[in-house]
Design a protein around this motif. Structure first.
Motif, PDB file in Angstrom:
ATOM      1  N   ILE B 135       0.831  -1.214   0.000  1.00 47.68           N
ATOM      2  CA  ILE B 135       0.000   0.000   0.000  1.00 47.68           C
ATOM      3  C   ILE B 135       0.861   1.257   0.000  1.00 47.68           C
ATOM      4  O   ILE B 135       0.444   2.308  -0.480  1.00 47.68           O
ATOM      5  CB  ILE B 135      -0.993   0.032   1.192  1.00 47.68           C
ATOM      6  N   PHE B 136       2.080   1.131   0.512  1.00 46.22           N
ATOM      7  CA  PHE B 136       2.950   2.301   0.583  1.00 46.22           C
ATOM      8  C   PHE B 136       3.366   2.768  -0.811  1.00 46.22           C
ATOM      9  O   PHE B 136       3.390   3.956  -1.096  1.00 46.22           O
ATOM     10  CB  PHE B 136       4.176   1.978   1.434  1.00 46.22           C
ATOM     11  N   THR B 137       3.681   1.837  -1.695  1.00 53.32           N
ATOM     12  CA  THR B 137       4.050   2.215  -3.056  1.00 53.32           C
ATOM     13  C   THR B 137       2.813   2.382  -3.942  1.00 53.32           C
ATOM     14  O   THR B 137       2.862   3.030  -4.970  1.00 53.32           O
ATOM     15  CB  THR B 137       4.969   1.159  -3.696  1.00 53.32           C
ATOM     16  N   LEU B 138       1.704   1.794  -3.485  1.00 55.80           N
ATOM     17  CA  LEU B 138       0.487   1.846  -4.288  1.00 55.80           C
ATOM     18  C   LEU B 138      -0.032   3.278  -4.455  1.00 55.80           C
ATOM     19  O   LEU B 138      -0.471   3.661  -5.541  1.00 55.80           O
ATOM     20  CB  LEU B 138      -0.562   0.970  -3.607  1.00 55.80           C
ATOM     21  N   LEU B 139       0.056   4.085  -3.390  1.00 58.25           N
ATOM     22  CA  LEU B 139      -0.465   5.444  -3.479  1.00 58.25           C
ATOM     23  C   LEU B 139       0.308   6.279  -4.511  1.00 58.25           C
ATOM     24  O   LEU B 139      -0.307   6.809  -5.444  1.00 58.25           O
ATOM     25  CB  LEU B 139      -0.449   6.117  -2.097  1.00 58.25           C
ATOM     26  N   PRO B 140       1.653   6.367  -4.405  1.00 59.54           N
ATOM     27  CA  PRO B 140       2.387   7.122  -5.436  1.00 59.54           C
ATOM     28  C   PRO B 140       2.262   6.495  -6.829  1.00 59.54           C
ATOM     29  O   PRO B 140       2.216   7.220  -7.824  1.00 59.54           O
ATOM     30  CB  PRO B 140       3.846   7.062  -4.965  1.00 59.54           C
ATOM     31  N   ASN B 141       2.183   5.163  -6.899  1.00 56.76           N
ATOM     32  CA  ASN B 141       2.016   4.525  -8.204  1.00 56.76           C
ATOM     33  C   ASN B 141       0.698   4.935  -8.844  1.00 56.76           C
ATOM     34  O   ASN B 141       0.622   5.129 -10.061  1.00 56.76           O
ATOM     35  CB  ASN B 141       2.073   3.004  -8.083  1.00 56.76           C
ATOM     36  N   PHE B 142      -0.333   5.066  -8.030  1.00 54.80           N
ATOM     37  CA  PHE B 142      -1.610   5.518  -8.559  1.00 54.80           C
ATOM     38  C   PHE B 142      -1.470   6.929  -9.140  1.00 54.80           C
ATOM     39  O   PHE B 142      -1.948   7.203 -10.246  1.00 54.80           O
ATOM     40  CB  PHE B 142      -2.672   5.510  -7.453  1.00 54.80           C
ATOM     41  N   VAL B 143      -0.773   7.794  -8.393  1.00 55.97           N
ATOM     42  CA  VAL B 143      -0.567   9.163  -8.875  1.00 55.97           C
ATOM     43  C   VAL B 143       0.186   9.143 -10.201  1.00 55.97           C
ATOM     44  O   VAL B 143      -0.180   9.832 -11.154  1.00 55.97           O
ATOM     45  CB  VAL B 143       0.213   9.989  -7.821  1.00 55.97           C
ATOM     46  N   LEU B 144       1.212   8.290 -10.267  1.00 52.89           N
ATOM     47  CA  LEU B 144       2.012   8.188 -11.495  1.00 52.89           C
ATOM     48  C   LEU B 144       1.161   7.719 -12.674  1.00 52.89           C
ATOM     49  O   LEU B 144       1.168   8.320 -13.751  1.00 52.89           O
ATOM     50  CB  LEU B 144       3.174   7.220 -11.268  1.00 52.89           C
ATOM     51  N   ILE B 145       0.408   6.647 -12.469  1.00 55.55           N
ATOM     52  CA  ILE B 145      -0.424   6.106 -13.549  1.00 55.55           C
ATOM     53  C   ILE B 145      -1.464   7.135 -13.980  1.00 55.55           C
ATOM     54  O   ILE B 145      -1.760   7.299 -15.167  1.00 55.55           O
ATOM     55  CB  ILE B 145      -1.102   4.788 -13.083  1.00 55.55           C
ATOM     56  N   LYS B 146      -1.990   7.859 -12.996  1.00 55.15           N
ATOM     57  CA  LYS B 146      -2.975   8.886 -13.314  1.00 55.15           C
ATOM     58  C   LYS B 146      -2.333  10.000 -14.140  1.00 55.15           C
ATOM     59  O   LYS B 146      -2.890  10.425 -15.155  1.00 55.15           O
ATOM     60  CB  LYS B 146      -3.546   9.459 -12.012  1.00 55.15           C
ATOM     61  N   ASN B 147      -1.145  10.449 -13.713  1.00 59.24           N
ATOM     62  CA  ASN B 147      -0.468  11.522 -14.442  1.00 59.24           C
ATOM     63  C   ASN B 147      -0.065  11.093 -15.847  1.00 59.24           C
ATOM     64  O   ASN B 147       0.023  11.917 -16.743  1.00 59.24           O
ATOM     65  CB  ASN B 147       0.774  11.991 -13.679  1.00 59.24           C
ATOM     66  N   LEU B 159       1.332  -2.457 -15.997  1.00 56.93           N
ATOM     67  CA  LEU B 159       2.701  -1.934 -15.916  1.00 56.93           C
ATOM     68  C   LEU B 159       3.448  -2.152 -14.600  1.00 56.93           C
ATOM     69  O   LEU B 159       4.577  -2.640 -14.613  1.00 56.93           O
ATOM     70  CB  LEU B 159       2.720  -0.441 -16.284  1.00 56.93           C
ATOM     71  N   PRO B 160       2.849  -1.826 -13.435  1.00 58.01           N
ATOM     72  CA  PRO B 160       3.653  -1.920 -12.205  1.00 58.01           C
ATOM     73  C   PRO B 160       4.232  -3.308 -11.934  1.00 58.01           C
ATOM     74  O   PRO B 160       5.269  -3.423 -11.298  1.00 58.01           O
ATOM     75  CB  PRO B 160       2.663  -1.520 -11.113  1.00 58.01           C
TER      76      PRO B 160
END
Lengths: 313, 293
Positions: B135-147, B159-160
């Motif tokens: 969950i710790f990497t999931l939040l920034p990964n979500f931001v990245l995928i969204k961006n 991708l992840p």
């Protein structure tokens, strides 16, 4: 002519020469290694390293996804200390982990012992493992149906034996034990197979010696099997406990944190904060604290149970 | 080790049989409910056989019945198309597995068979990612995928985990380490480059562990819920687990569509059960190794 056809167009000319490889080796294969590592490194940096650093940074910001993150120092952490929902989530999660891991470990050791003493059958092992291969979501929904208050088969059975129906998901006191029990059902076979693998590493002569000395089965289990199993059990506990802290799927498709806050585990609370309130900074801070807790728990377990020493040595 | 039957042994066998029944019963109950008529279910909650046996629930979740038919049998009438979700799950699990196993094998080769400075340190760094809770990497990964504009796309879901997981690299490295150097050196003397050694020697010799890892990766990817829930909500990329969550929240008038829900869970579970039956021995035997590092 034949020689040139045979030799692939390689960058390192030394390959064809029988005397060359040792010399080439000492120089190292860094260039080739970089090619082979390129895709994995890309994934590692972009989806592991970078988000880890970014997550740590976000935990010191206020970030709603709409505007860019706003540095706010320790505000998220101060807020966490005073957030009763956060503490509730921690307590609920710990309650879940204790029930889940406690019951699961005892059952898994029991099942592993049964299999070890009774049968080497692959069919038995496969059946025991089966629930583990089905998605959490599927398992949660099947039990959600079977434990339904009015028409679920479990309550039908309870009524039949003369017990009042239980609102497994609807009553605060039962929600977490129910969810923990469902996941025990899914994971106990998997855990049992891990323990089973550990049992097989205990040499036969130890048991033979115990039998010669007239030890009963019960005594042998407590005095020999369990102590010799300890290193395996510690690893199993560390792995399953870390997994157990991450309970999310089952809660998300059944109680969704309810009734009231009875099953709002930490993963679900972080998810809610981030994806329904778009409170990414605060959610990241909580995730970082969870990270620290997990690291501490595994370290403590390894220490307390002296994982590395084997009693056999 | 055959021993005479005694009370203890009988009790032990009895517990093992009870255990297997407890394990298998929910699977039977899924099937029994999925083959029932949902409107009749509440009247016969403890019938061990399907109530008014019908394939209606399956037709309903596979989008083969009309809204009126679906509602008549206790469905919500909302459009559901588990064929589509099945296709999506197949795409996600297949692409994830093929890419992840292949790229991880390449990395494992570099860690196991090549010699270069800093190798063990880099490997330790890769492994350390196992410590980080998802969950710790999931939040920034979500931001990245969204961006990146990849929300609601297969690329965003895949991708992840497409390039590597620390576990996959670790798992394959263990096996690659065990291959004898002589073979590799003989191939080199014959003029084989690293590419030929990797494809022609290492991969064929590790076919069994690669297959095991592939199956485990496929199952994990198929069963994943949280990440596709976040990045793949839309129907065109919705996978089975996410679809089941949505289906469960669409309660029709007059009580949940239990028959439909169980038909849906069967559609989601059956491919994994079949995969398991086909490879039961391989999967079962891999557990001892893969679980404990």
């Amino acid at each position: 002519m034949t020689a040139t056809i045979k030799a692939p167009p390689n960058r390192r000319r030394t390959h064809g020469d029988p005397k060359a490889p040792p010399k080439a080796r000492s120089r190292g294969d860094l260039k080739v290694a970089m090619i082979f590592l390129a895709p994995a490194t890309l994934g590692f940096v972009v989806f592991y390293i970078w988000p880890t650093l970014r997550g740590a940074y976000l935990s010191f910001t206020e970030y709603s996804l709409l505007a860019s993150p706003n540095f706010n120092g320790l505000a998220n952490y101060e807020r966490m200390v005073q957030d009763s929902f956060f503490w509730n989530a921690l307590v609920v999660t710990v309650e879940y982990v204790v029930i889940n891991i406690g019951v699961q470990t005892v059952l898994a050791v029991g099942i592993a012992m049964l299999m070890y003493r009774l049968t080497q059958s692959i069919t038995v092992r496969a059946v025991v493992l089966l629930p583990y291969l089905v998605a959490n979501v599927v398992v949660a929904l099947v039990w959600y149906w079977m434990l339904d208050f009015q028409v679920g088969i479990v309550n039908q059975f309870l009524t039949w034996v003369g017990i009042d129906p239980v609102a497994f998901f609807g009553e605060s006191a039962y929600a977490i034990p129910t969810i923990a029990g469902i996941n025990v059902w899914r994971h106990m076979g998997y855990t049992a197979l891990l323990v089973f693998a550990g049992l097989q590493t205990i040499p036969k002569y130890v048991y033979e010696a115990a039998e010669v000395d007239g030890s009963t089965e019960w005594k042998t289990f407590w005095r020999i099997t369990l102590p010799l199993l300890r290193p395996v059990l510690v690893m199993v506990l560390v792995v399953t406990m870390i997994g157990s802290f991450q309970i999310f799927d089952t809660v998300a498709v059944t109680t969704q944190g309810g009734p009231i806050n009875a099953s709002r585990v930490i993963y679900y609370y972080i998810y809610e904060r981030a994806f329904t309130r778009f409170d990414f900074g605060y959610a990241s801070a909580m995730a970082l604290v969870l990270f620290a807790i997990l690291a501490l728990v595994s370290l403590l377990q390894l220490r307390l149970l002296r994982a590395k020493e084997s009693d056999l040595a | 080790m055959r021993k005479p039957l005694n009370v203890g042994r009988i009790a032990a066998w009895a517990s093992l049989i009870v255990l297997m029944l407890v394990t298998l019963f929910p699977f039977y109950w899924m099937l029994r409910t999925a083959l029932s008529d949902n409107t009749q279910l509440p009247g016969h909650p403890s019938s061990l056989l399907p109530v008014d046996t019908t394939l209606g629930a399956f037709k309903r979740v596979l989008g083969l019945s009309t809204v009126a038919e679906a509602q008549a049998q206790g469905g919500s009438g909302a459009s559901v198309d588990f064929w589509l979700y099945l296709r999506n799950s197949l795409i996600v699990a297949t692409v994830t597995t093929v890419c992840q196993v292949f790229f991880s094998a390449m990395a494992a080769y570099a860690f196991a068979r090549l010699r270069w400075r800093g190798r063990d340190q880099v490997f330790a760094l890769f492994l350390s990612a196992l410590m980080v809770p998802p969950i710790f990497t999931l939040l920034p990964n979500f931001v990245l995928i969204k961006n990146l504009g990849l929300l609601n796309s297969f690329a965003g879901i895949i991708l992840p985990t497409a390039f590597m997981t620390p576990f996959a690299i670790f798992f394959l490295r263990q096996f690659f380490l065990g291959i004898s150097r002589e073979l590799e050196e003989a191939a080199m003397i014959d003029g084989a480059g690293h590419r030929r050694i990797f494809f022609g020697l290492i991969i064929p010799m590790s076919a069994a562990p690669i297959a095991t890892l592939g199956i485990l990766t496929y199952i994990n990817s198929w069963n994943d819920y949280m990440w596709p829930l976040l990045v793949g909500q839309q129907e065109n990329v919705r996978v089975l687990t996410v679809a089941l969550g949505v289906f469960r929240s669409q309660t029709p008038q007059g009580g949940p569509d239990w028959a439909g829900l169980m038909a849906g869970t069967l559609v989601a579970a059956l491919p994994m059960i079949i995969l398991f039956l086909a490879f039961a021995k391989r999967i079962t035997n891999s557990i001892g190794f893969s679980g404990i590092k």
